[in-house]
Design a protein around this motif. Sequence first.
Motif, PDB file in Angstrom:
ATOM      1  N   LYS A 187      36.786  40.506 -18.014  1.00 26.64           N
ATOM      2  CA  LYS A 187      36.004  39.851 -16.844  1.00 26.64           C
ATOM      3  C   LYS A 187      35.984  38.354 -17.198  1.00 26.64           C
ATOM      4  O   LYS A 187      36.025  37.646 -16.136  1.00 26.64           O
ATOM      5  N   LEU A 188      35.806  37.893 -18.412  1.00 26.63           N
ATOM      6  CA  LEU A 188      35.403  36.369 -18.616  1.00 26.63           C
ATOM      7  C   LEU A 188      36.845  35.705 -18.357  1.00 26.63           C
ATOM      8  O   LEU A 188      36.838  34.704 -17.638  1.00 26.63           O
ATOM      9  N   TRP A 189      37.892  36.473 -18.948  1.00 25.40           N
ATOM     10  CA  TRP A 189      39.228  35.785 -18.686  1.00 25.40           C
ATOM     11  C   TRP A 189      39.578  35.713 -17.196  1.00 25.40           C
ATOM     12  O   TRP A 189      40.271  34.738 -16.557  1.00 25.40           O
ATOM     13  N   ASP A 190      39.452  36.650 -16.575  1.00 21.90           N
ATOM     14  CA  ASP A 190      39.519  37.148 -15.080  1.00 21.90           C
ATOM     15  C   ASP A 190      38.997  35.800 -14.243  1.00 21.90           C
ATOM     16  O   ASP A 190      39.357  35.098 -13.381  1.00 21.90           O
ATOM     17  N   ASP A 191      37.579  35.778 -14.733  1.00 29.36           N
ATOM     18  CA  ASP A 191      36.970  34.393 -13.974  1.00 29.36           C
ATOM     19  C   ASP A 191      37.352  33.115 -14.283  1.00 29.36           C
ATOM     20  O   ASP A 191      37.732  32.045 -13.422  1.00 29.36           O
ATOM     21  N   ARG A 192      37.688  32.877 -15.493  1.00 26.44           N
ATOM     22  CA  ARG A 192      38.609  31.556 -15.986  1.00 26.44           C
ATOM     23  C   ARG A 192      39.966  31.212 -15.263  1.00 26.44           C
ATOM     24  O   ARG A 192      39.949  30.303 -14.568  1.00 26.44           O
ATOM     25  N   PHE A 193      40.651  32.359 -15.239  1.00 30.92           N
ATOM     26  CA  PHE A 193      41.705  32.168 -14.257  1.00 30.92           C
ATOM     27  C   PHE A 193      41.798  32.026 -12.967  1.00 30.92           C
ATOM     28  O   PHE A 193      42.502  31.266 -12.331  1.00 30.92           O
ATOM     29  N   ASN A 194      40.601  32.786 -12.245  1.00 30.49           N
ATOM     30  CA  ASN A 194      40.163  32.437 -10.931  1.00 30.49           C
ATOM     31  C   ASN A 194      39.798  30.952 -10.548  1.00 30.49           C
ATOM     32  O   ASN A 194      40.251  30.320  -9.774  1.00 30.49           O
ATOM     33  N   LYS A 195      39.244  30.546 -11.783  1.00 33.13           N
ATOM     34  CA  LYS A 195      38.745  28.964 -11.491  1.00 33.13           C
ATOM     35  C   LYS A 195      39.849  27.965 -11.713  1.00 33.13           C
ATOM     36  O   LYS A 195      40.140  27.011 -11.015  1.00 33.13           O
ATOM     37  N   LEU A 196      40.608  28.612 -12.351  1.00 31.70           N
ATOM     38  CA  LEU A 196      42.019  27.458 -12.761  1.00 31.70           C
ATOM     39  C   LEU A 196      42.969  27.636 -11.372  1.00 31.70           C
ATOM     40  O   LEU A 196      43.401  26.576 -11.011  1.00 31.70           O
ATOM     41  N   GLU A 197      43.114  28.931 -10.929  1.00 35.63           N
ATOM     42  CA  GLU A 197      43.650  28.881  -9.762  1.00 35.63           C
ATOM     43  C   GLU A 197      43.195  28.180  -8.511  1.00 35.63           C
ATOM     44  O   GLU A 197      43.961  27.316  -7.843  1.00 35.63           O
ATOM     45  N   SER A 198      41.866  28.088  -8.454  1.00 33.40           N
ATOM     46  CA  SER A 198      41.258  27.449  -7.164  1.00 33.40           C
ATOM     47  C   SER A 198      41.320  26.002  -7.672  1.00 33.40           C
ATOM     48  O   SER A 198      41.679  25.224  -6.531  1.00 33.40           O
ATOM     49  N   ILE A 199      41.216  25.418  -8.649  1.00 33.60           N
ATOM     50  CA  ILE A 199      41.406  24.040  -9.111  1.00 33.60           C
ATOM     51  C   ILE A 199      42.885  23.676  -8.886  1.00 33.60           C
ATOM     52  O   ILE A 199      43.065  22.438  -8.068  1.00 33.60           O
ATOM     53  N   MET A 200      43.805  24.385  -9.190  1.00 32.22           N
ATOM     54  CA  MET A 200      45.390  24.251  -9.027  1.00 32.22           C
ATOM     55  C   MET A 200      45.467  24.246  -7.324  1.00 32.22           C
ATOM     56  O   MET A 200      46.330  23.159  -7.201  1.00 32.22           O
TER      57      MET A 200
END
Length: 107
Positions: free
Chosen positions: A87-100
């Motif tokens: 869950k932690l990594w899913d959240d981080r990847f989702n934030k990164l995708e949003s920023i990108m």
Amino acid sequence: MELRRDVFQAIADPTRRAILALVALQAMTPTAIAEKFDSSRQTISKHIQILTECEILGQTQNGREIHYHLNPQKMKEIADFIEPFRKLWDDRFNKLESIMKKYKPKK
């Protein structure tokens, strides 16, 4: 003092993960498992022993044959331990995708 094998060290080995994948589909004898690998029967037996000591594999005896099967309770314990990290990594990847997406270069 009895040494217990670490379940995560046990599943870190690619051969042991392959054994788990095989017996997840159906219970198998040590010979049937060994036939799926290029390694010696003794090597595969050692891998099976490690998985059994960690209680990831269970065994049932039918006459003279032993069949190994996946222990779903132990696998659930492993999955439950890993879940918060997933869950932690899913959240981080989702934030990164949003920023990108926000800073996507214009063509």
